[in-house]
Design an enzyme around this catalytic site. Structure first.
Site, PDB file in Angstrom:
ATOM      1  N   ARG A  65     -21.805  22.794 -10.601  1.00 51.13           N
ATOM      2  CA  ARG A  65     -22.843  20.845 -11.019  1.00 51.13           C
ATOM      3  C   ARG A  65     -22.367  21.411 -12.243  1.00 51.13           C
ATOM      4  NH1 ARG A  65     -27.133  18.678  -8.499  1.00 51.13           N
ATOM      5  NH2 ARG A  65     -27.953  17.886 -10.406  1.00 51.13           N
ATOM      6  N   GLU A  93      -6.695  15.624 -10.129  1.00 49.21           N
ATOM      7  CA  GLU A  93      -7.400  16.182 -10.312  1.00 49.21           C
ATOM      8  C   GLU A  93      -7.353  17.978 -10.079  1.00 49.21           C
ATOM      9  OE1 GLU A  93     -11.709  15.753  -7.904  1.00 49.21           O
ATOM     10  OE2 GLU A  93     -10.302  15.121  -6.550  1.00 49.21           O
ATOM     11  N   GLU A 128      -6.730   7.657  -2.571  1.00 48.03           N
ATOM     12  CA  GLU A 128      -6.727   9.152  -2.373  1.00 48.03           C
ATOM     13  C   GLU A 128      -6.307  10.361  -2.370  1.00 48.03           C
ATOM     14  OE1 GLU A 128      -9.530  10.225  -3.098  1.00 48.03           O
ATOM     15  OE2 GLU A 128     -10.001  12.154  -1.748  1.00 48.03           O
ATOM     16  N   TRP A 185     -22.811  21.638 -17.920  1.00 48.30           N
ATOM     17  CA  TRP A 185     -21.523  20.704 -18.237  1.00 48.30           C
ATOM     18  C   TRP A 185     -21.920  19.981 -19.800  1.00 48.30           C
ATOM     19  CZ3 TRP A 185     -19.766  16.182 -16.900  1.00 48.30           C
ATOM     20  CH2 TRP A 185     -18.373  15.695 -17.563  1.00 48.30           C
ATOM     21  N   LYS A 244      -6.661  13.286  -5.715  1.00 48.63           N
ATOM     22  CA  LYS A 244      -6.729  14.799  -5.281  1.00 48.63           C
ATOM     23  C   LYS A 244      -5.650  15.720  -5.999  1.00 48.63           C
ATOM     24  CE  LYS A 244      -9.745  14.574  -3.582  1.00 48.63           C
ATOM     25  NZ  LYS A 244     -10.789  13.994  -2.898  1.00 48.63           N
ATOM     26  N   HIS A 287       7.418  -4.257  -9.506  1.00 43.10           N
ATOM     27  CA  HIS A 287       6.758  -5.350 -10.363  1.00 43.10           C
ATOM     28  C   HIS A 287       6.866  -4.029 -11.825  1.00 43.10           C
ATOM     29  CE1 HIS A 287       6.600  -8.360  -8.331  1.00 43.10           C
ATOM     30  NE2 HIS A 287       5.881  -8.033  -6.630  1.00 43.10           N
ATOM     31  N   ASN A 325     -31.878  19.083 -17.127  1.00 47.54           N
ATOM     32  CA  ASN A 325     -30.853  18.488 -16.296  1.00 47.54           C
ATOM     33  C   ASN A 325     -31.432  16.592 -16.708  1.00 47.54           C
ATOM     34  OD1 ASN A 325     -28.867  17.762 -15.346  1.00 47.54           O
ATOM     35  ND2 ASN A 325     -29.131  17.621 -12.997  1.00 47.54           N
ATOM     36  N   GLY A 326     -30.467  16.004 -17.599  1.00 57.05           N
ATOM     37  CA  GLY A 326     -30.307  14.797 -17.922  1.00 57.05           C
ATOM     38  C   GLY A 326     -30.688  13.926 -18.923  1.00 57.05           C
ATOM     39  N   CYS A 352     -26.190  19.169 -14.739  1.00 52.19           N
ATOM     40  CA  CYS A 352     -26.785  20.516 -15.525  1.00 52.19           C
ATOM     41  C   CYS A 352     -27.470  21.063 -13.763  1.00 52.19           C
ATOM     42  CB  CYS A 352     -27.384  20.709 -16.409  1.00 52.19           C
ATOM     43  SG  CYS A 352     -27.112  20.042 -18.100  1.00 52.19           S
ATOM     44  N   LYS A 409     -19.095  18.420 -10.244  1.00 49.72           N
ATOM     45  CA  LYS A 409     -19.311  18.218  -8.766  1.00 49.72           C
ATOM     46  C   LYS A 409     -20.283  16.982  -8.879  1.00 49.72           C
ATOM     47  CE  LYS A 409     -19.233  18.371  -4.117  1.00 49.72           C
ATOM     48  NZ  LYS A 409     -17.445  17.601  -3.630  1.00 49.72           N
TER      49      LYS A 409
HETATM   50  C1  F6R Z   1     -12.982  13.667  -6.371  1.00 46.84           C
HETATM   51  C2  F6R Z   1     -14.703  13.663  -6.423  1.00 46.84           C
HETATM   52  C3  F6R Z   1     -15.138  12.280  -6.982  1.00 46.84           C
HETATM   53  C4  F6R Z   1     -16.354  11.945  -6.558  1.00 46.84           C
HETATM   54  C5  F6R Z   1     -16.901  10.910  -7.057  1.00 46.84           C
HETATM   55  C6  F6R Z   1     -18.262  10.566  -6.433  1.00 46.84           C
HETATM   56  O1  F6R Z   1     -12.644  14.373  -5.432  1.00 46.84           O
HETATM   57  O2  F6R Z   1     -14.959  14.261  -5.823  1.00 46.84           O
HETATM   58  O3  F6R Z   1     -14.129  11.449  -7.827  1.00 46.84           O
HETATM   59  O4  F6R Z   1     -15.790  11.278  -5.012  1.00 46.84           O
HETATM   60  O5  F6R Z   1     -17.306  12.102  -8.345  1.00 46.84           O
HETATM   61  O6  F6R Z   1     -19.737  11.264  -6.145  1.00 46.84           O
HETATM   62  P1  F6R Z   1     -20.251  11.217  -5.297  1.00 46.84           P
HETATM   63  O7  F6R Z   1     -19.636  10.857  -3.503  1.00 46.84           O
HETATM   64  O8  F6R Z   1     -21.189  12.636  -4.825  1.00 46.84           O
HETATM   65  O9  F6R Z   1     -20.838  10.088  -5.809  1.00 46.84           O
END
Ligand code: F6R
Length: 608
Positions: A32, A492, A485, A79, A489, A508, A103-104, A6, A603
């Site tokens: 967040r 998601e 990656e 969230w 990307k 395989h 938050n937590g 949050c 995020k």
């Molecule tokens: C994907 C993405 C996530 C973060 C992961 C780690 O685009 O952003 O996979 O890389 O949640 O987050 P951090 O780097 O904040 O530990």
């Protein structure tokens, strides 16, 4: 139980400012979490009023503004990871006497709830936060003392929390407390804020204190008092280097696109303070270099995109510093009982510095006696503070949920560190190191910008791909790391199912999924593996795959070719990453997706 990630905001100060500051802060914190939002603020008659609902912050704006002139309030954007988002579960939570945002996770909430039920309390939500609010109500009723009641309450809570609290009979004060969840206090002129992070009040002030675990603060327009263990404490005043513009979209359609355009600058900013005479120099970071020289094994531990940056790091550390490296997913590492000793270095990579699994992995590594190093983007974040050493990446705020520039700076910084390590271990001479550093620091940012200049071609490729529902990314070596990656990307933000495969592994099993019209993105940037890649490309093409080839070599037959700018192979991972990010971005644009806030994602992943 309902778990949260949050955003918290609080404001105390001038009459006319509170609601505007709270709503602005909540919008900035939506990255967040954004499945519900709420505000509790005092109106001009000193009555505490609460507005909350499911949905985005914009959904509560009208009702919140009806509160009218207000000098103090708290807000929350949520969230949920378990349980449906609902009005009842939205914050703030409380009673007639107080309102609280959190938050937590309160881990012992069930036990406390039982105890409070026996004392006559009833509950309207299935949140752990309501339990904390009712516990605080109980202690306040008993003692009539607000600060003491907060202290009594947090003594009873296990788990993690950042709390913002207002009492109905004290319209001039916000109380705040934290343990294992971030919370800062913004210092204004006759005004003060609490927030989960600095972007929430950046338009209004850049100065702030960062609360530490166990801190309880009493905040009014005139004073900020912080206590820990019953004693008054002082916390260092910090100044955010970001201005509010850098935390906003700056004319781009999405934060993600803006952040991709900031990549080359972010790489330069991250590397510049660590390069002297074209050689890596970490003296300003106070890095323990003898450790780099003597360790026998390196672990790179992270989640998601940060873990993929670790895969690039592994190739450079193993290839040039000749140091064995394991790249570990933090959520696995923490439960795998890893065998660690003081000869091991555990590097935890994280944009936010608050990712719960990465933080737990760091703590475990310390507990098992390993050396630890954090590579983190947020100053003073939990991972940064707890690691033995920290190297900050200077990417600036990353707002889009999909990480882009943070990945590039993490991979670039790991590379610079690997070069330093190679020198220290006698595996690279200064001449070769200078050439490598120059490629990384000068050529790679230039190549990223060249990719951005050719964006129309990538956009045209995306236009041919966006209707697909399945896609594959294949590569070998660092191209496999990049495929992971690129695939993450894409899935998601576009919701296209996608998989990354080590190209040689495809036959395989998974090649059975390659049929007529299935898009495959093949990466061929490693010249020593070109011939091998070519056979893999033929394998998928002969089964009808629609091939997009990303390469620095001569183009093999492909439906679409994205050619990389002229660049040394050692650093071509940077422009290649930009290509993959743009491909995912434009594919999602064509699909009409909510790019900066993809479904089910937030995020900062501060819960397990
Ligand atoms: C994907 C993405 C996530 C973060 C992961 C780690 O685009 O952003 O996979 O890389 O949640 O987050 P951090 O780097 O904040 O530990």
């Amino acid at each position: 139980m309902v778990l949260y990630m949050c955003g918290i905001i609080g404001y105390v100060g001038k009459d006319e400012n509170s609601l505007e500051a709270l709503l602005e802060g909540l919008s900035a914190l939506e990255y967040r979490g954004y499945d519900s939002a709420g505000i509790a603020a005092f109106d001009c008659a000193g009555r505490l009023r609460t507005v909350k609902d499911v949905g985005r912050v914009s959904g509560i704006k009208e009702a919140a503004l009806e509160i009218g002139a207000s000098a103090c309030g708290i807000g929350h954007t949520r969230w949920a990871t378990h349980g449906a988002p609902s009005k009842e579960n939205s914050h703030p939570h409380g009673t007639d006497r107080l309102q609280l945002v959190h938050n937590g996770i309160i881990e012992n909430y069930a036990h406390l709830k039982k105890e409070l039920t026996e004392l006559g309390y009833s509950f309207y939500s299935d949140t752990d936060t309501e339990v904390a609010a009712k516990l605080l109500d109980y202690y306040y009723m008993r003692s009539g003392r607000r600060f003491e009641a907060v202290c009594e309450t947090i003594k009873r809570l296990t788990g993690s929390y950042a709390l913002g609290i207002v009492f109905s009979d004290d319209p001039d004060t916000i109380y705040a407390a934290r343990k294992d969840s971030p919370l800062i206090i913004g210092i204004g002129d006759g005004e003060a804020y609490i927030a989960s992070d600095v972007t929430a009040f950046l338009r209004r002030t850049r100065d702030y204190y960062r609360l530490e675990d166990g801190d309880v603060a009493k905040i009014s327009a005139r004073s900020i008092e912080i206590y820990n263990g019953g004693k008054k404490v002082t916390r260092e005043k910090l100044t955010a280097k970001w201005d509010h513009e850098s935390a906003e979209k700056g004319g781009y359609d999405h934060f993600m696109l803006k952040e991709i355009h900031e990549e080359s600058e972010a790489v330069v900013k991250t590397l510049r303070p660590r390069i002297k005479d074209m050689l890596p120099d970490f003296s300003d970071d106070e890095l323990n270099e003898s450790m780099l020289k003597h360790i026998t094994r390196l672990y790179i531990v992270a989640c998601g995109t940060a873990m993929h940056a670790g895969l690039i790091g592994r190739a450079v550390f193993e290839g040039h510093a000749k140091l064995p490296v394991s790249v570990e997913i933090a959520s696995e590492f923490r439960y795998n009982d890893p065998i660690l000793s003081e000869n091991d270095l555990v590097v935890v990579v994280s944009q936010s510095g608050e990712t719960a699994d990465s933080l737990a992995a760091l703590r475990l590594a310390k507990q098992k006696g390993a050396q630890t190093l954090a590579i983190v983007n947020v100053i003073g974040s939990s991972i940064a503070k707890e690691a033995h050493s920290v190297l900050y990446t200077w990417a600036g705020p990353e707002i889009a949920v999909a990480s882009t520039k943070a990945y590039s700076v993490q991979a670039a910084l790991l590379t610079l560190l690997a070069i330093r390590c190679a020198i220290l271990r006698g595996e690279m001479n200064e001449l070769s190191a200078r050439e490598f550093v120059r490629e990384l620091y000068e050529d790679a940012p230039r190549a990223i910008n060249e990719v951005l200049e050719r964006v129309d071609h990538i956009k045209a490729c995306a236009e041919r791909l966006y209707k697909s529902e399945d896609m594959f990314f294949i590569g070998r070596g660092t191209d496999y790391a990049l495929s992971c990656e690129g695939s993450l990307k894409l899935k998601e933000i576009s919701y296209i199912h996608s998989e990354a495969y080590a190209a040689g592994e495809l036959k395989h099993g998974t090649i059975s999924l390659i049929t007529e019209g299935i898009p495959v993105v093949a990466l061929a940037t490693v010249s020593s593996l070109h011939a091998k890649m070519l056979s893999n490309i033929r394998e998928v093409r002969s089964r009808g795959a629609v091939l997009t080839l990303i390469t620095n070599g001569e183009s093999e037959e492909a439906d679409m070719v994205i050619r990389l700018p002229e660049i040394s192979e050692r650093v071509s991972f940077l422009p290649t990453a930009t290509v993959l990010q743009l491909l995912a971005y434009y594919t999602s644009v064509f699909r009409g997706c909510d790019i900066d806030k993809p479904r089910n994602l937030a995020k900062s992943v501060t819960v397990e």
